[in-house]
Write an enzyme that holds these catalytic residues in place. Structure first.
Site, PDB file in Angstrom:
ATOM      1  N   HIS A 155       0.839  -1.212   0.000  1.00 53.05           N
ATOM      2  CA  HIS A 155       0.000   0.000   0.000  1.00 53.05           C
ATOM      3  C   HIS A 155       0.873   1.260   0.000  1.00 53.05           C
ATOM      4  CE1 HIS A 155      -4.147  -1.709   1.111  1.00 53.05           C
ATOM      5  NE2 HIS A 155      -3.353  -2.724   0.794  1.00 53.05           N
ATOM      6  N   ASP A 158      -6.212   5.367   3.459  1.00 51.56           N
ATOM      7  CA  ASP A 158      -6.420   3.976   3.083  1.00 51.56           C
ATOM      8  C   ASP A 158      -7.768   3.444   3.573  1.00 51.56           C
ATOM      9  OD1 ASP A 158      -4.135   1.819   2.102  1.00 51.56           O
ATOM     10  OD2 ASP A 158      -5.874   0.903   3.070  1.00 51.56           O
ATOM     11  N   ALA A 190      14.062  -7.320  -4.291  1.00 51.67           N
ATOM     12  CA  ALA A 190      14.549  -7.197  -5.676  1.00 51.67           C
ATOM     13  C   ALA A 190      13.994  -5.934  -6.331  1.00 51.67           C
ATOM     14  CB  ALA A 190      14.096  -8.406  -6.474  1.00 51.67           C
ATOM     15  N   GLN A 218      11.971  -5.005  -8.612  1.00 54.82           N
ATOM     16  CA  GLN A 218      11.002  -5.748  -9.432  1.00 54.82           C
ATOM     17  C   GLN A 218      10.622  -5.068 -10.751  1.00 54.82           C
ATOM     18  OE1 GLN A 218       8.037  -8.183  -7.614  1.00 54.82           O
ATOM     19  NE2 GLN A 218       6.396  -7.217  -8.755  1.00 54.82           N
ATOM     20  N   HIS A 227       2.176 -14.103  -6.941  1.00 52.97           N
ATOM     21  CA  HIS A 227       1.073 -14.370  -6.014  1.00 52.97           C
ATOM     22  C   HIS A 227      -0.152 -13.528  -6.393  1.00 52.97           C
ATOM     23  CE1 HIS A 227       2.435 -10.519  -4.705  1.00 52.97           C
ATOM     24  NE2 HIS A 227       1.638 -10.469  -3.661  1.00 52.97           N
ATOM     25  N   TRP A 231      -1.954  -6.961  -6.417  1.00 53.75           N
ATOM     26  CA  TRP A 231      -2.385  -6.090  -7.516  1.00 53.75           C
ATOM     27  C   TRP A 231      -1.232  -5.277  -8.101  1.00 53.75           C
ATOM     28  CZ3 TRP A 231      -5.070  -6.104 -11.442  1.00 53.75           C
ATOM     29  CH2 TRP A 231      -5.362  -4.950 -12.171  1.00 53.75           C
ATOM     30  N   ASN A 232      -0.308  -4.814  -7.246  1.00 54.10           N
ATOM     31  CA  ASN A 232       0.817  -4.049  -7.796  1.00 54.10           C
ATOM     32  C   ASN A 232       1.637  -4.914  -8.743  1.00 54.10           C
ATOM     33  OD1 ASN A 232       0.640  -1.473  -6.216  1.00 54.10           O
ATOM     34  ND2 ASN A 232       0.809  -2.916  -4.528  1.00 54.10           N
ATOM     35  N   GLU A 239       2.202  -4.323 -12.698  1.00 53.97           N
ATOM     36  CA  GLU A 239       3.570  -4.125 -13.201  1.00 53.97           C
ATOM     37  C   GLU A 239       3.871  -5.117 -14.333  1.00 53.97           C
ATOM     38  OE1 GLU A 239       4.676  -2.605  -8.744  1.00 53.97           O
ATOM     39  OE2 GLU A 239       5.636  -4.443  -9.435  1.00 53.97           O
ATOM     40  N   ALA A 247      -6.372 -12.262   0.287  1.00 54.52           N
ATOM     41  CA  ALA A 247      -6.829 -10.904  -0.076  1.00 54.52           C
ATOM     42  C   ALA A 247      -7.488 -10.922  -1.456  1.00 54.52           C
ATOM     43  CB  ALA A 247      -5.671  -9.914   0.020  1.00 54.52           C
ATOM     44  N   GLN A 307      -6.135 -11.595  -4.241  1.00 51.91           N
ATOM     45  CA  GLN A 307      -5.290 -12.310  -5.199  1.00 51.91           C
ATOM     46  C   GLN A 307      -6.040 -13.329  -6.066  1.00 51.91           C
ATOM     47  OE1 GLN A 307      -2.225 -13.600  -2.462  1.00 51.91           O
ATOM     48  NE2 GLN A 307      -1.894 -11.495  -1.823  1.00 51.91           N
TER      49      GLN A 307
HETATM   50  N1  UDP Z   1       8.377  -5.531  -4.634  1.00 50.09           N
HETATM   51  C1  UDP Z   1       9.668  -5.242  -5.044  1.00 50.09           C
HETATM   52  N2  UDP Z   1      10.635  -6.136  -4.739  1.00 50.09           N
HETATM   53  C2  UDP Z   1      10.403  -7.287  -4.062  1.00 50.09           C
HETATM   54  C3  UDP Z   1       9.081  -7.562  -3.661  1.00 50.09           C
HETATM   55  C4  UDP Z   1       8.084  -6.671  -3.969  1.00 50.09           C
HETATM   56  O1  UDP Z   1       9.927  -4.211  -5.661  1.00 50.09           O
HETATM   57  O2  UDP Z   1      11.337  -8.051  -3.816  1.00 50.09           O
HETATM   58  C5  UDP Z   1       7.311  -4.540  -4.910  1.00 50.09           C
HETATM   59  C6  UDP Z   1       6.500  -4.914  -6.135  1.00 50.09           C
HETATM   60  O3  UDP Z   1       7.090  -4.351  -7.288  1.00 50.09           O
HETATM   61  C7  UDP Z   1       5.151  -4.312  -5.793  1.00 50.09           C
HETATM   62  C8  UDP Z   1       5.068  -4.399  -4.279  1.00 50.09           C
HETATM   63  O4  UDP Z   1       6.406  -4.534  -3.824  1.00 50.09           O
HETATM   64  O5  UDP Z   1       5.116  -2.958  -6.188  1.00 50.09           O
HETATM   65  C9  UDP Z   1       4.269  -5.593  -3.789  1.00 50.09           C
HETATM   66  O6  UDP Z   1       2.930  -5.323  -3.918  1.00 50.09           O
HETATM   67  P1  UDP Z   1       1.868  -6.431  -4.346  1.00 50.09           P
HETATM   68  O7  UDP Z   1       0.539  -5.769  -4.379  1.00 50.09           O
HETATM   69  O8  UDP Z   1       2.267  -7.104  -5.587  1.00 50.09           O
HETATM   70  O9  UDP Z   1       1.950  -7.523  -3.205  1.00 50.09           O
HETATM   71  P2  UDP Z   1       1.922  -7.484  -1.590  1.00 50.09           P
HETATM   72  O10 UDP Z   1       3.320  -7.329  -1.169  1.00 50.09           O
HETATM   73  O11 UDP Z   1       1.060  -6.338  -1.180  1.00 50.09           O
HETATM   74  O12 UDP Z   1       1.352  -8.813  -1.243  1.00 50.09           O
END
Ligand code: UDP
Length: 483
Positions: free
Chosen positions: A20, A123, A348, A350, A365, A368-369, A373, A388, A390
């Site tokens: 978030h 939020d 990482a 990402q 998984h 949404w982010n 992406e 959630a 997913q």
């Molecule tokens: N992310 C990243 N590196 C990692 C793990 C996650 O940059 O090693 C970032 C990913 O790009 C995304 C966010 O963290 O923007 C994770 O959000 P998402 O909604 O996918 O999953 P959540 O962590 O909320 O389950």
């Protein structure tokens, strides 16, 4: 709201989880790029985790402030350091965590009194924020971190009797644009009976309705029927302004937008540069889903057997000193896959990875982010949801958009996730990377990625919605814009 002639100021108050906070920092940059003063309110711990990302967003002269409020972890019986949702390991603690977030109402009110922002973006996990904003006569906008499809399903679910739902007879959610059936095992137990968490969900849904409106990190073309359903059938005012992370243009900004990386961005880039287009699969499960050693072992074996090149991000809880941190890797694994497989332990970059031309698939998984992406990068997915939104995102990716294959899990599991065998992992990894079906999915994903990118530039659906929202709020841009 009155049109202001002085510079407008928005407070952003994200839930205390990486998934978030990260898009909210992007969002603050986006609004700041339109000449609006923005301030991110969070706890000292979370602000320090993301200080680099916030600093980088300021580099271009955008006004992004931070204000800290103390998180009362100890007061509710949590350890002092437990200030982020990924650190919560059981339901009992989740309830304490939510209790602590509710105690942030007073300090937030104090900050609003002091700084007088003219809009509060808070939020969905802070249902009381609508009341706080009302006391100061400013609009409260909701950010829920997900999309129209998932919020539409949630609103319907919230009103249905779930006490009799079974695993064998999926529940039909009525009146949605597609046939949407949810088996009982994809609905958390706390939703099937009266519970504190269910009541919390209901009050969040009510505050979504009573707020000024909702900012959605999505773009119209990815879910047009659900964007319409949410606004016209459910009657909730909303603006889609995503994918918000596309506000980052420089590779360094993309690499630094989350936590501190566990791998040097240049090293990662160099490794990918040496690979052919669409020849590497990226495997990562966001910030919250963590697997036990046995499951990590299965993933390692599956990746090795697939014969594909990969980047695998592994997140583990800290272990005691006497326990080895490497029990999850098969003997000699990294030696055997040297050159074709890269294991990143920790965080990482990402977006940088997904946008590299060498990446041709993503085991995700379905946070949404991550989904957004991958879509924007034109990368098809192997979907492995846990909880959630997913499972809803999986349905969007595999059944509606046709840009992914499911790994075959169906149990909602907030802690741990459902187990998958190495043979299945090997099979789906090959399925997304090689063959005619893979090419078709990749081609669809690439087309959708182009649409995503167009949505945020001048004339695009998200660009227009962002400007529409700013105009409606009466916020005047004072600085030159990004695009
Ligand atoms: N992310 C990243 N590196 C990692 C793990 C996650 O940059 O090693 C970032 C990913 O790009 C995304 C966010 O963290 O923007 C994770 O959000 P998402 O909604 O996918 O999953 P959540 O962590 O909320 O389950």
């Amino acid at each position: 709201m009155d049109t202001k002639t002085s510079q407008s100021h928005i407070f952003f108050f994200p839930y205390l989880s990486h998934g978030h906070i990260i898009p909210v920092i992007d969002m603050a940059k986006l609004f700041a790029s339109k000449g609006i003063k923005t301030t991110i309110v969070s706890t000292p711990h979370n602000l320090s985790l993301f200080s680099k990302a916030i600093e980088r967003s300021r580099v271009s002269g955008f006004e992004i402030g931070v204000l800290a409020i103390k998180f009362p972890a100890v007061e509710v019986g949590l350890p002092e350091g437990c200030q982020s949702a990924h650190m919560v390991k059981k339901y009992e603690d989740l309830q304490k965590f939510l209790k602590a977030t509710a105690m942030l109402e007073q300090p937030l009110e104090q900050l609003i009194k002091q700084h007088r922002p003219n809009c509060l973006v808070a939020d969905i996990y802070f249902p009381w924020a609508t009341g706080v904003a009302a006391r100061f006569g400013i609009p409260r906008l909701v950010f829920h971190g997900t999309n129209f499809i998932s919020q539409s399903v949630s609103h319907h679910l919230m009103k249905m009797d779930l006490t009799q739902v079974s695993d064998s007879e999926p529940l039909l959610i009525p009146n949605l644009p597609h046939e949407f059936k949810i088996p009982g095992n994809q609905i958390p137990e706390f939703m099937k009976q009266e519970s504190e968490l269910k009541r919390f969900g209901q009050s969040a849904a009510e505050s979504e309705r009573s707020s000024y409106g909702v900012i959605v990190n999505s773009f119209y073309e990815i879910e047009p029927a659900y964007a319409d359903h949410y606004r016209n059938v459910l009657g909730i005012k909303a603006w889609h302004i995503g994918p918000t992370f596309l506000c980052h243009k420089e590779i360094e900004d993309k690499a630094q937008r989350g936590l501190a990386n566990s791998i040097d961005g240049h090293e990662c880039q160099k490794w990918l540069d040496s690979k052919k287009p669409s020849s590497v699969i990226y495997v990562s499960f966001g910030s919250m889903v963590k697997f036990d050693d046995a499951q990590l072992m299965e993933i390692a074996l599956g990746l090795e057997a697939s014969g594909q090149q990969f980047i695998w991000v592994v997140k583990k809880d800290e272990k005691n000193d006497h326990e080895s941190n490497e029990d999850w890797l098969p003997e000699g694994f990294e030696k055997r896959v040297e050159g074709r497989g890269l294991v990143i332990r920790g965080w990482a970059p990402q977006v940088q990875i997904l946008e590299h031309v060498a990446v041709g698939g993503f085991v995700t998984h379905c946070g949404w982010n991550s989904t957004l992406e991958a879509v924007s990068a034109g990368v098809p997915m192997v979907t492995w949801p846990a909880f959630a939104d997913q499972f809803h995102n999986e349905k969007l990716v595999t059944q509606i958009l046709g840009i992914g294959v499911g790994v075959g899990v169906s149990n909602w599991a907030r802690f741990g996730g459902e187990k998958v065998k190495s043979e299945t992992i090997e099979k789906v990894v090959k399925q997304i990377m090689v063959g005619e079906e893979a090419e078709e999915m990749r081609s669809r994903a690439k087309k959708l990625g182009e649409v995503a990118r167009k949505s945020v530039v001048e004339g695009g659906s998200s660009y227009n919605d962002l400007n529409g929202l700013i105009a409606e709020l009466g916020i005047l841009p004072l600085l030159p814009t990004l695009n």
